[in-house]
Design a protein around this motif. Structure first.
Motif, PDB file in Angstrom:
ATOM      1  N   ARG A 197      12.166  -2.881  -6.605  1.00 47.55           N
ATOM      2  CA  ARG A 197      12.720  -3.001  -5.258  1.00 47.55           C
ATOM      3  C   ARG A 197      13.004  -1.630  -4.665  1.00 47.55           C
ATOM      4  NH1 ARG A 197      15.353  -7.559  -7.393  1.00 47.55           N
ATOM      5  NH2 ARG A 197      17.243  -6.389  -7.916  1.00 47.55           N
ATOM      6  N   MET A 198      13.605  -0.760  -5.452  1.00 47.58           N
ATOM      7  CA  MET A 198      13.936   0.568  -4.934  1.00 47.58           C
ATOM      8  C   MET A 198      12.702   1.430  -4.712  1.00 47.58           C
ATOM      9  SD  MET A 198      17.621   1.638  -6.571  1.00 47.58           S
ATOM     10  CE  MET A 198      17.498   0.695  -8.092  1.00 47.58           C
ATOM     11  N   MET A 199      11.783   1.395  -5.657  1.00 48.30           N
ATOM     12  CA  MET A 199      10.586   2.210  -5.499  1.00 48.30           C
ATOM     13  C   MET A 199       9.695   1.693  -4.376  1.00 48.30           C
ATOM     14  SD  MET A 199      11.083   4.659  -7.612  1.00 48.30           S
ATOM     15  CE  MET A 199       9.521   5.509  -7.786  1.00 48.30           C
ATOM     16  N   ASN A 200       9.630   0.380  -4.208  1.00 51.91           N
ATOM     17  CA  ASN A 200       8.804  -0.186  -3.134  1.00 51.91           C
ATOM     18  C   ASN A 200       9.336   0.189  -1.762  1.00 51.91           C
ATOM     19  OD1 ASN A 200       6.963  -1.388  -4.840  1.00 51.91           O
ATOM     20  ND2 ASN A 200       7.955  -3.391  -4.813  1.00 51.91           N
ATOM     21  N   THR A 201      10.648   0.101  -1.585  1.00 53.74           N
ATOM     22  CA  THR A 201      11.241   0.418  -0.285  1.00 53.74           C
ATOM     23  C   THR A 201      11.385   1.916  -0.073  1.00 53.74           C
ATOM     24  OG1 THR A 201      12.470  -1.669  -0.240  1.00 53.74           O
ATOM     25  CG2 THR A 201      13.264   0.094   1.188  1.00 53.74           C
ATOM     26  N   ASN A 202      11.868   2.619  -1.076  1.00 52.60           N
ATOM     27  CA  ASN A 202      12.205   4.036  -0.906  1.00 52.60           C
ATOM     28  C   ASN A 202      11.009   4.975  -1.014  1.00 52.60           C
ATOM     29  OD1 ASN A 202      14.746   2.962  -0.837  1.00 52.60           O
ATOM     30  ND2 ASN A 202      15.532   4.045  -2.613  1.00 52.60           N
ATOM     31  N   VAL A 203       9.952   4.537  -1.706  1.00 55.32           N
ATOM     32  CA  VAL A 203       8.815   5.435  -1.938  1.00 55.32           C
ATOM     33  C   VAL A 203       7.494   4.843  -1.432  1.00 55.32           C
ATOM     34  CG1 VAL A 203       7.523   6.779  -3.639  1.00 55.32           C
ATOM     35  CG2 VAL A 203       9.961   6.365  -3.982  1.00 55.32           C
ATOM     36  N   ARG A 204       7.155   3.663  -1.920  1.00 54.34           N
ATOM     37  CA  ARG A 204       5.848   3.092  -1.581  1.00 54.34           C
ATOM     38  C   ARG A 204       5.696   2.860  -0.087  1.00 54.34           C
ATOM     39  NH1 ARG A 204       2.589  -1.660  -1.489  1.00 54.34           N
ATOM     40  NH2 ARG A 204       0.737  -1.467  -2.817  1.00 54.34           N
ATOM     41  N   SER A 205       6.747   2.343   0.550  1.00 60.41           N
ATOM     42  CA  SER A 205       6.661   2.085   1.986  1.00 60.41           C
ATOM     43  C   SER A 205       6.566   3.392   2.778  1.00 60.41           C
ATOM     44  CB  SER A 205       7.870   1.274   2.455  1.00 60.41           C
ATOM     45  OG  SER A 205       9.050   2.057   2.459  1.00 60.41           O
ATOM     46  N   VAL A 206       7.235   4.429   2.306  1.00 62.50           N
ATOM     47  CA  VAL A 206       7.156   5.737   2.957  1.00 62.50           C
ATOM     48  C   VAL A 206       5.738   6.289   2.850  1.00 62.50           C
ATOM     49  CG1 VAL A 206       7.975   8.123   2.877  1.00 62.50           C
ATOM     50  CG2 VAL A 206       9.599   6.239   2.612  1.00 62.50           C
ATOM     51  N   TYR A 207       5.143   6.107   1.688  1.00 64.69           N
ATOM     52  CA  TYR A 207       3.762   6.547   1.470  1.00 64.69           C
ATOM     53  C   TYR A 207       2.828   5.840   2.443  1.00 64.69           C
ATOM     54  CZ  TYR A 207      -0.400   7.962  -1.195  1.00 64.69           C
ATOM     55  OH  TYR A 207      -1.596   8.515  -1.576  1.00 64.69           O
ATOM     56  N   GLN A 208       2.954   4.498   2.509  1.00 67.86           N
ATOM     57  CA  GLN A 208       2.064   3.737   3.386  1.00 67.86           C
ATOM     58  C   GLN A 208       2.319   4.050   4.857  1.00 67.86           C
ATOM     59  OE1 GLN A 208       2.566  -0.519   3.498  1.00 67.86           O
ATOM     60  NE2 GLN A 208       0.592  -0.851   4.499  1.00 67.86           N
ATOM     61  N   MET A 209       3.587   4.087   5.253  1.00 64.28           N
ATOM     62  CA  MET A 209       3.919   4.373   6.646  1.00 64.28           C
ATOM     63  C   MET A 209       3.367   5.728   7.066  1.00 64.28           C
ATOM     64  SD  MET A 209       5.582   3.089   9.319  1.00 64.28           S
ATOM     65  CE  MET A 209       6.813   1.936   8.687  1.00 64.28           C
ATOM     66  N   THR A 210       3.541   6.717   6.215  1.00 68.02           N
ATOM     67  CA  THR A 210       3.058   8.056   6.513  1.00 68.02           C
ATOM     68  C   THR A 210       1.537   8.092   6.570  1.00 68.02           C
ATOM     69  OG1 THR A 210       5.003   8.997   5.425  1.00 68.02           O
ATOM     70  CG2 THR A 210       3.130  10.476   5.781  1.00 68.02           C
ATOM     71  N   MET A 211       0.896   7.457   5.614  1.00 65.54           N
ATOM     72  CA  MET A 211      -0.563   7.413   5.561  1.00 65.54           C
ATOM     73  C   MET A 211      -1.147   6.843   6.853  1.00 65.54           C
ATOM     74  SD  MET A 211      -2.900   5.498   2.673  1.00 65.54           S
ATOM     75  CE  MET A 211      -2.099   3.915   3.010  1.00 65.54           C
ATOM     76  N   LEU A 212      -0.522   5.770   7.362  1.00 60.33           N
ATOM     77  CA  LEU A 212      -1.015   5.134   8.579  1.00 60.33           C
ATOM     78  C   LEU A 212      -0.659   5.931   9.832  1.00 60.33           C
ATOM     79  CD1 LEU A 212      -0.155   1.393   7.782  1.00 60.33           C
ATOM     80  CD2 LEU A 212      -2.382   2.526   7.604  1.00 60.33           C
ATOM     81  N   ALA A 213       0.438   6.667   9.765  1.00 59.85           N
ATOM     82  CA  ALA A 213       0.881   7.436  10.928  1.00 59.85           C
ATOM     83  C   ALA A 213       0.142   8.756  11.093  1.00 59.85           C
ATOM     84  CB  ALA A 213       2.385   7.708  10.829  1.00 59.85           C
ATOM     85  N   VAL A 214      -0.322   9.322   9.996  1.00 60.97           N
ATOM     86  CA  VAL A 214      -0.888  10.673  10.022  1.00 60.97           C
ATOM     87  C   VAL A 214      -2.029  10.841  11.028  1.00 60.97           C
ATOM     88  CG1 VAL A 214      -2.341  12.245   8.661  1.00 60.97           C
ATOM     89  CG2 VAL A 214      -0.109  11.562   7.812  1.00 60.97           C
ATOM     90  N   PRO A 215      -2.999   9.932  11.117  1.00 64.34           N
ATOM     91  CA  PRO A 215      -4.061  10.156  12.109  1.00 64.34           C
ATOM     92  C   PRO A 215      -3.531  10.322  13.529  1.00 64.34           C
ATOM     93  CG  PRO A 215      -4.687   8.400  10.600  1.00 64.34           C
ATOM     94  CD  PRO A 215      -3.240   8.710  10.330  1.00 64.34           C
ATOM     95  N   HIS A 216      -2.476   9.602  13.851  1.00 59.78           N
ATOM     96  CA  HIS A 216      -1.879   9.703  15.184  1.00 59.78           C
ATOM     97  C   HIS A 216      -1.080  10.989  15.340  1.00 59.78           C
ATOM     98  CE1 HIS A 216      -3.114   5.547  15.722  1.00 59.78           C
ATOM     99  NE2 HIS A 216      -2.525   5.257  14.575  1.00 59.78           N
ATOM    100  N   LEU A 217      -0.403  11.397  14.266  1.00 62.97           N
ATOM    101  CA  LEU A 217       0.377  12.633  14.303  1.00 62.97           C
ATOM    102  C   LEU A 217      -0.527  13.858  14.378  1.00 62.97           C
ATOM    103  CD1 LEU A 217       3.097  11.722  11.655  1.00 62.97           C
ATOM    104  CD2 LEU A 217       3.385  11.824  14.138  1.00 62.97           C
ATOM    105  N   VAL A 218      -1.690  13.774  13.780  1.00 70.60           N
ATOM    106  CA  VAL A 218      -2.659  14.868  13.860  1.00 70.60           C
ATOM    107  C   VAL A 218      -3.102  15.059  15.312  1.00 70.60           C
ATOM    108  CG1 VAL A 218      -5.006  15.585  13.244  1.00 70.60           C
ATOM    109  CG2 VAL A 218      -3.455  14.711  11.480  1.00 70.60           C
ATOM    110  N   GLN A 219      -3.298  13.962  16.014  1.00 77.26           N
ATOM    111  CA  GLN A 219      -3.724  14.038  17.410  1.00 77.26           C
ATOM    112  C   GLN A 219      -2.673  14.709  18.293  1.00 77.26           C
ATOM    113  OE1 GLN A 219      -4.902  10.200  18.915  1.00 77.26           O
ATOM    114  NE2 GLN A 219      -6.496   9.907  17.373  1.00 77.26           N
TER     115      GLN A 219
END
Length: 262
Positions: free
Chosen positions: A115-137
């Protein structure tokens, strides 16, 4: 650091875990600085309350709300997609959402760990991964909310400490990876902050009161911090005032990281 009220005018900022605590304080503070906000969290009622506070602080602009559970891959995908659909871009991502549970190596179950790793780490990884193309722009940036627990070892919060240490390393690694594309990545590392985090993690009202009282001994400034103090640090790192800062883990902990173990 004083930031002008126009600091984030024209900027789209996504804040996770915005329904309470540091996330709510950050959303309200950023709204005062002119940001166009996308707020996400699990508690829709609280999100609406925060959105109303943001709206009253900046006039007619109401934050976009997209509810979701960050442990769900589909929800994370929807949060990013909905934000882009609403605003057409993303300038800043604040990875704030997190949970804590008590336990040592002798009694922390794999369920708690997950529960802690999924919310505190895995979700951050996924959120960042999906956000990066937009942040690069937009040549935007990311601010992660870590903890003094990522920098220091504490007993009986093993999985939480591990999750925050992972966020600190994630911050440094992604900062190096994204720097050539002019995307900055930093984190804030709060100490004890007066929120409901510890109560949701299992502390009773009495235990939490004692926990805050002990902060007078464990923190150099002899007090716990307030969410608004962390919000101001987040805003600084997200602003152009920090344009030459990346890969930093900024302690906002009243000196807790420098204190001898207690």
């Amino acid at each position: 650091m004083y930031l002008a009220l126009s600091t984030f005018v024209g900027k789209v900022i996504l804040v996770t875990g915005a329904s309470s605590g540091i996330g709510a304080a950050t959303a309200i503070h950023l709204s005062k600085l002119g940001a166009a906000l996308s707020l996400t969290g699990r508690n829709v009622e609280n999100l609406n309350k925060v959105a109303q506070q943001c709206q009253s602080s900046q006039g007619s602009k109401k934050p976009f709300i997209v509810a979701g559970d960050l442990s769900s891959e589909k929800d994370v995908e929807n949060i990013i997609a909905s934000t882009i659909k609403e605003y057409g871009k993303l300038d800043i991502l604040v990875n704030n959402a997190g949970v804590i549970e008590l336990g040592s190596i002798e009694n922390t179950s794999l369920g708690q760990y997950d529960r802690m790793m999924n919310t505190n780490v895995r979700s951050v990884y996924q959120m960042t991964m999906l956000a990066v193309p937009h942040l690069v722009q937009t040549k935007g940036n990311i601010v992660n909310v870590s903890s003094v627990n990522g920098m220091r070892a504490f007993p009986n919060v093993l999985a939480y400490c591990m999750s925050k240490a992972a966020i600190d390393q994630f911050t440094r690694c992604t900062a190096l990876e994204l720097a050539p594309k002019q995307v900055r990545v930093n984190s804030v590392n709060p100490g004890v902050i007066v929120t409901n985090l510890q109560k949701r993690g299992g502390l009773t009202d009495e235990a939490y009161k004692a926990f805050l009282e002990r902060s007078k001994e464990t923190h150099a400034l002899q007090r716990p911090g307030q969410p608004e103090e962390v919000a101001e640090a987040i805003a600084f790192l997200a602003s152009n005032a920090a344009s030459n800062i990346t890969g930093v883990t900024l302690s906002v902990d009243g000196g807790r990281h420098a204190m001898c173990p207690r």
